[in-house]
Write a protein that holds these residues in place. Sequence first.
Motif, PDB file in Angstrom:
ATOM      1  N   GLY A  55       0.817  -1.210   0.000  1.00  0.00           N
ATOM      2  CA  GLY A  55       0.000   0.000   0.000  1.00  0.00           C
ATOM      3  C   GLY A  55       0.849   1.257   0.000  1.00  0.00           C
ATOM      4  N   GLY A  56       0.504   2.216  -0.854  1.00  0.00           N
ATOM      5  CA  GLY A  56       1.188   3.503  -0.863  1.00  0.00           C
ATOM      6  C   GLY A  56       2.480   3.566  -1.648  1.00  0.00           C
ATOM      7  N   ASP A  57       2.844   2.519  -2.378  1.00  0.00           N
ATOM      8  CA  ASP A  57       4.080   2.602  -3.169  1.00  0.00           C
ATOM      9  C   ASP A  57       3.796   2.459  -4.667  1.00  0.00           C
ATOM     10  OD1 ASP A  57       3.605  -0.102  -3.354  1.00  0.00           O
ATOM     11  OD2 ASP A  57       5.460  -0.724  -2.390  1.00  0.00           O
ATOM     12  N   ASP A  58       2.721   3.092  -5.097  1.00  0.00           N
ATOM     13  CA  ASP A  58       2.337   3.067  -6.510  1.00  0.00           C
ATOM     14  C   ASP A  58       3.365   3.791  -7.373  1.00  0.00           C
ATOM     15  OD1 ASP A  58       0.026   1.721  -5.861  1.00  0.00           O
ATOM     16  OD2 ASP A  58      -1.143   3.560  -5.644  1.00  0.00           O
ATOM     17  N   ALA A  59       3.278   3.562  -8.677  1.00  0.00           N
ATOM     18  CA  ALA A  59       4.145   4.242  -9.644  1.00  0.00           C
ATOM     19  C   ALA A  59       3.983   5.747  -9.494  1.00  0.00           C
ATOM     20  CB  ALA A  59       3.792   3.804 -11.052  1.00  0.00           C
ATOM     21  N   LYS A  60       5.081   6.480  -9.676  1.00  0.00           N
ATOM     22  CA  LYS A  60       5.081   7.928  -9.487  1.00  0.00           C
ATOM     23  C   LYS A  60       5.530   8.658 -10.744  1.00  0.00           C
ATOM     24  CE  LYS A  60       4.377   9.440  -5.282  1.00  0.00           C
ATOM     25  NZ  LYS A  60       3.337  10.388  -5.001  1.00  0.00           N
ATOM     26  N   PHE A  61       4.996   9.847 -10.923  1.00  0.00           N
ATOM     27  CA  PHE A  61       5.433  10.757 -11.976  1.00  0.00           C
ATOM     28  C   PHE A  61       6.186  11.893 -11.296  1.00  0.00           C
ATOM     29  CE2 PHE A  61       4.855  14.327 -14.920  1.00  0.00           C
ATOM     30  CZ  PHE A  61       5.321  13.735 -16.080  1.00  0.00           C
ATOM     31  N   GLY A  62       7.268  12.340 -11.911  1.00  0.00           N
ATOM     32  CA  GLY A  62       8.051  13.411 -11.311  1.00  0.00           C
ATOM     33  C   GLY A  62       8.972  14.034 -12.335  1.00  0.00           C
ATOM     34  N   GLY A  63      10.153  14.384 -11.888  1.00  0.00           N
ATOM     35  CA  GLY A  63      11.113  15.031 -12.762  1.00  0.00           C
ATOM     36  C   GLY A  63      12.506  14.476 -12.561  1.00  0.00           C
ATOM     37  N   ASN A  64      13.424  14.991 -13.368  1.00  0.00           N
ATOM     38  CA  ASN A  64      14.820  14.570 -13.254  1.00  0.00           C
ATOM     39  C   ASN A  64      15.745  15.732 -13.533  1.00  0.00           C
ATOM     40  OD1 ASN A  64      16.322  14.336 -16.036  1.00  0.00           O
ATOM     41  ND2 ASN A  64      14.251  13.622 -16.445  1.00  0.00           N
ATOM     42  N   ILE A  65      16.891  15.676 -12.908  1.00  0.00           N
ATOM     43  CA  ILE A  65      18.026  16.536 -13.222  1.00  0.00           C
ATOM     44  C   ILE A  65      19.166  15.564 -13.458  1.00  0.00           C
ATOM     45  CG2 ILE A  65      19.610  18.316 -12.396  1.00  0.00           C
ATOM     46  CD1 ILE A  65      17.304  19.204 -10.505  1.00  0.00           C
ATOM     47  N   GLN A  66      19.771  15.624 -14.636  1.00  0.00           N
ATOM     48  CA  GLN A  66      20.823  14.666 -14.958  1.00  0.00           C
ATOM     49  C   GLN A  66      22.050  15.394 -15.495  1.00  0.00           C
ATOM     50  OE1 GLN A  66      19.424  10.464 -15.824  1.00  0.00           O
ATOM     51  NE2 GLN A  66      18.380  11.603 -17.424  1.00  0.00           N
ATOM     52  N   GLY A  67      23.185  14.770 -15.302  1.00  0.00           N
ATOM     53  CA  GLY A  67      24.433  15.326 -15.807  1.00  0.00           C
ATOM     54  C   GLY A  67      25.352  14.236 -16.298  1.00  0.00           C
ATOM     55  N   ARG A  68      26.265  14.632 -17.155  1.00  0.00           N
ATOM     56  CA  ARG A  68      27.221  13.689 -17.736  1.00  0.00           C
ATOM     57  C   ARG A  68      28.584  14.353 -17.813  1.00  0.00           C
ATOM     58  NH1 ARG A  68      29.688  12.969 -22.881  1.00  0.00           N
ATOM     59  NH2 ARG A  68      29.916  10.800 -23.471  1.00  0.00           N
ATOM     60  N   ILE A  69      29.606  13.612 -17.429  1.00  0.00           N
ATOM     61  CA  ILE A  69      30.985  14.037 -17.625  1.00  0.00           C
ATOM     62  C   ILE A  69      31.615  12.986 -18.516  1.00  0.00           C
ATOM     63  CG2 ILE A  69      33.227  14.493 -16.560  1.00  0.00           C
ATOM     64  CD1 ILE A  69      31.669  15.222 -13.985  1.00  0.00           C
ATOM     65  N   GLY A  70      31.949  13.378 -19.744  1.00  0.00           N
ATOM     66  CA  GLY A  70      32.573  12.450 -20.678  1.00  0.00           C
ATOM     67  C   GLY A  70      34.052  12.316 -20.382  1.00  0.00           C
ATOM     68  N   VAL A  71      34.553  11.101 -20.450  1.00  0.00           N
ATOM     69  CA  VAL A  71      35.970  10.846 -20.259  1.00  0.00           C
ATOM     70  C   VAL A  71      36.608  10.827 -21.642  1.00  0.00           C
ATOM     71  CG1 VAL A  71      37.688   9.250 -19.330  1.00  0.00           C
ATOM     72  CG2 VAL A  71      35.479   9.524 -18.170  1.00  0.00           C
ATOM     73  N   LYS A  72      37.508  11.753 -21.903  1.00  0.00           N
ATOM     74  CA  LYS A  72      38.137  11.869 -23.225  1.00  0.00           C
ATOM     75  C   LYS A  72      38.914  10.605 -23.585  1.00  0.00           C
ATOM     76  CE  LYS A  72      37.002  16.234 -23.725  1.00  0.00           C
ATOM     77  NZ  LYS A  72      35.928  16.631 -24.560  1.00  0.00           N
TER      78      LYS A  72
END
Length: 176
Positions: A55-72
Amino acid sequence: MQLSLNGVKAIAAISALALTALSLTANSASAQPIRFSDTYVGAGIAGGVTSGGQGGDDAKFGGNIQGRIGVKEVPVSVRGAVIFSDETAAIVPSVTYDQRISDNANVYAGVGYSFVEKDGENTPLGNKDAVVLTVGAEAGVMKNVVVYGDAKWGINAYQNSKADSLSFQAGVGYRF
C-alpha cells in the motif's frame, strides 16, 4: 499526479522518436559535426511504471536533473541523476559505456546506485536504496543543446518487497 502505464509508454515512445528525429536533423543540418564527448547538465520528466505491491508505493510521476561528464579518449562517462517526486528524491551516481551512433549521438548502458533521501517515500525509481541499471540515448541538437532519454531499472527497490522498479526519463540539457 499519477500517470497511467499507457501514458508513460506514450511519453517513452514520443521521446525515442524525438531523439531519433532530432539526431537525424542535426546530423544533416550542421556543416561541422558536433562531437559528443562533452559534459552537460539537463532537466526533464521522469515516470515510474512499477509498484512494490504494498500500500502507498504506486508508480510515481516526477522530474529529473541529470548530468554527464565524458571521459576523453575512452567510451566511458560518469553520470549523476536526481529522480524526484512530490515526496522525495533518489540520487543516482553511475558509470556508463557509451557507443557512438553518429557524430552527435550516443547510446549508453551502465550501472549505478540509487540513494533515496527518505526511505519509504516514493520516487519514480522506488522507495529504498538499490542497484540501478541504465540504458539510454543522447544527442546534440545544436552547439550547446542536448536531448536525452533513458530507462533506469532499480533492483529490489521497494521496502518490504522484492519488487524491482522501472523509470523512464527524458530531458533537455546544456552542453559545455
